[in-house]
Design a protein around this motif. Structure first.
Motif, mmCIF file in Angstrom:
data_model
loop_
_atom_site.group_PDB
_atom_site.id
_atom_site.type_symbol
_atom_site.label_atom_id
_atom_site.label_comp_id
_atom_site.label_asym_id
_atom_site.label_seq_id
_atom_site.Cartn_x
_atom_site.Cartn_y
_atom_site.Cartn_z
ATOM 1 N N SER A 182 -106.481 70.110 -26.920
ATOM 2 C CA SER A 182 -105.994 71.079 -26.390
ATOM 3 C C SER A 182 -106.557 71.433 -25.183
ATOM 4 O O SER A 182 -105.613 71.795 -24.295
ATOM 5 N N MET A 183 -107.578 71.002 -24.888
ATOM 6 C CA MET A 183 -108.102 71.448 -23.506
ATOM 7 C C MET A 183 -107.512 70.320 -22.439
ATOM 8 O O MET A 183 -107.058 70.702 -21.608
ATOM 9 N N ASN A 184 -107.326 69.282 -22.884
ATOM 10 C CA ASN A 184 -106.807 67.970 -22.209
ATOM 11 C C ASN A 184 -105.323 68.628 -21.907
ATOM 12 O O ASN A 184 -104.722 68.487 -20.683
ATOM 13 N N ASN A 185 -104.350 68.955 -22.771
ATOM 14 C CA ASN A 185 -103.071 69.695 -22.608
ATOM 15 C C ASN A 185 -103.128 70.644 -21.667
ATOM 16 O O ASN A 185 -102.314 70.643 -20.803
ATOM 17 N N LEU A 186 -103.892 71.666 -22.034
ATOM 18 C CA LEU A 186 -103.948 72.632 -20.722
ATOM 19 C C LEU A 186 -104.487 72.340 -19.387
ATOM 20 O O LEU A 186 -103.769 72.831 -18.598
ATOM 21 N N MET A 187 -105.292 71.289 -19.475
ATOM 22 C CA MET A 187 -105.643 70.871 -18.062
ATOM 23 C C MET A 187 -104.331 70.083 -17.306
ATOM 24 O O MET A 187 -104.116 70.591 -16.149
ATOM 25 N N GLN A 188 -103.618 69.445 -18.156
ATOM 26 C CA GLN A 188 -102.397 68.974 -17.595
ATOM 27 C C GLN A 188 -101.499 69.800 -17.109
ATOM 28 O O GLN A 188 -100.870 69.804 -16.241
ATOM 29 N N GLN A 189 -101.192 70.946 -17.892
ATOM 30 C CA GLN A 189 -100.543 72.065 -17.773
ATOM 31 C C GLN A 189 -100.730 72.744 -16.494
ATOM 32 O O GLN A 189 -100.036 72.820 -15.485
ATOM 33 N N ALA A 218 -106.371 82.150 -20.494
ATOM 34 C CA ALA A 218 -107.063 83.320 -21.151
ATOM 35 C C ALA A 218 -107.153 83.268 -22.506
ATOM 36 O O ALA A 218 -108.234 83.408 -23.312
ATOM 37 N N LYS A 219 -106.180 82.786 -23.402
ATOM 38 C CA LYS A 219 -105.651 82.538 -24.659
ATOM 39 C C LYS A 219 -106.966 81.420 -25.339
ATOM 40 O O LYS A 219 -107.625 81.629 -26.207
ATOM 41 N N MET A 220 -107.003 80.587 -24.550
ATOM 42 C CA MET A 220 -107.670 79.328 -24.922
ATOM 43 C C MET A 220 -109.418 79.783 -24.745
ATOM 44 O O MET A 220 -110.084 79.128 -25.428
ATOM 45 N N ALA A 221 -109.721 80.497 -23.523
ATOM 46 C CA ALA A 221 -111.142 81.031 -23.560
ATOM 47 C C ALA A 221 -111.674 81.362 -24.945
ATOM 48 O O ALA A 221 -112.684 81.494 -24.929
ATOM 49 N N LEU A 222 -110.512 82.103 -25.435
ATOM 50 C CA LEU A 222 -111.035 82.930 -26.787
ATOM 51 C C LEU A 222 -111.805 81.956 -27.819
ATOM 52 O O LEU A 222 -112.519 82.390 -28.402
ATOM 53 N N ARG A 267 -115.480 77.198 -21.468
ATOM 54 C CA ARG A 267 -115.023 78.499 -20.797
ATOM 55 C C ARG A 267 -115.534 78.257 -19.378
ATOM 56 O O ARG A 267 -114.614 79.034 -18.566
ATOM 57 N N GLU A 268 -116.444 77.815 -18.835
ATOM 58 C CA GLU A 268 -116.795 77.457 -17.532
ATOM 59 C C GLU A 268 -115.622 76.785 -16.770
ATOM 60 O O GLU A 268 -115.188 77.082 -15.700
#
Length: 87
Positions: free
Chosen positions: A6-13, A54-58, A65-66
């Motif tokens: 999910s982090m990798n997908n978000l980073m790509q986004q 912001a949602k992922m940070a939760l 988070r950093e």
């Protein structure tokens, strides 16, 4: 904790959104008149991606988070530049 996928997908986004927004920003600065629709779409994508971060940070751990915080700052900086260009 957010999953690695999910982090990798978000980073790509985030990367894709920034690339598209920067392209629209550059095109608008080269032309007197820019494509309002693409420019607006780029701004909307920046905002949507910001909200996704912001949602992922939760559900992220402190290291994630950093990393998310740095991504948010990048998006905000580009978003602010584009808004000021629009004025």
């Amino acid at each position: 904790m957010a999953t690695r996928d999910s982090m990798n997908n978000l980073m790509q986004q985030v990367e894709d959104t920034i690339r598209y927004a920067e392209e629209q920003y550059k095109q608008s600065s080269l032309q007197e008149q820019y494509n309002d629709d693409n420019y607006t779409t780029a701004l909307q994508q920046l905002e949507e991606t910001y909200q996704d971060i912001a949602k992922m940070a939760l559900s992220a751990n402190s290291q994630q988070r950093e990393q998310l915080h740095r991504m948010r700052l990048q998006l905000q900086q580009l978003q602010n530049s584009m808004i000021l260009e629009e004025l």
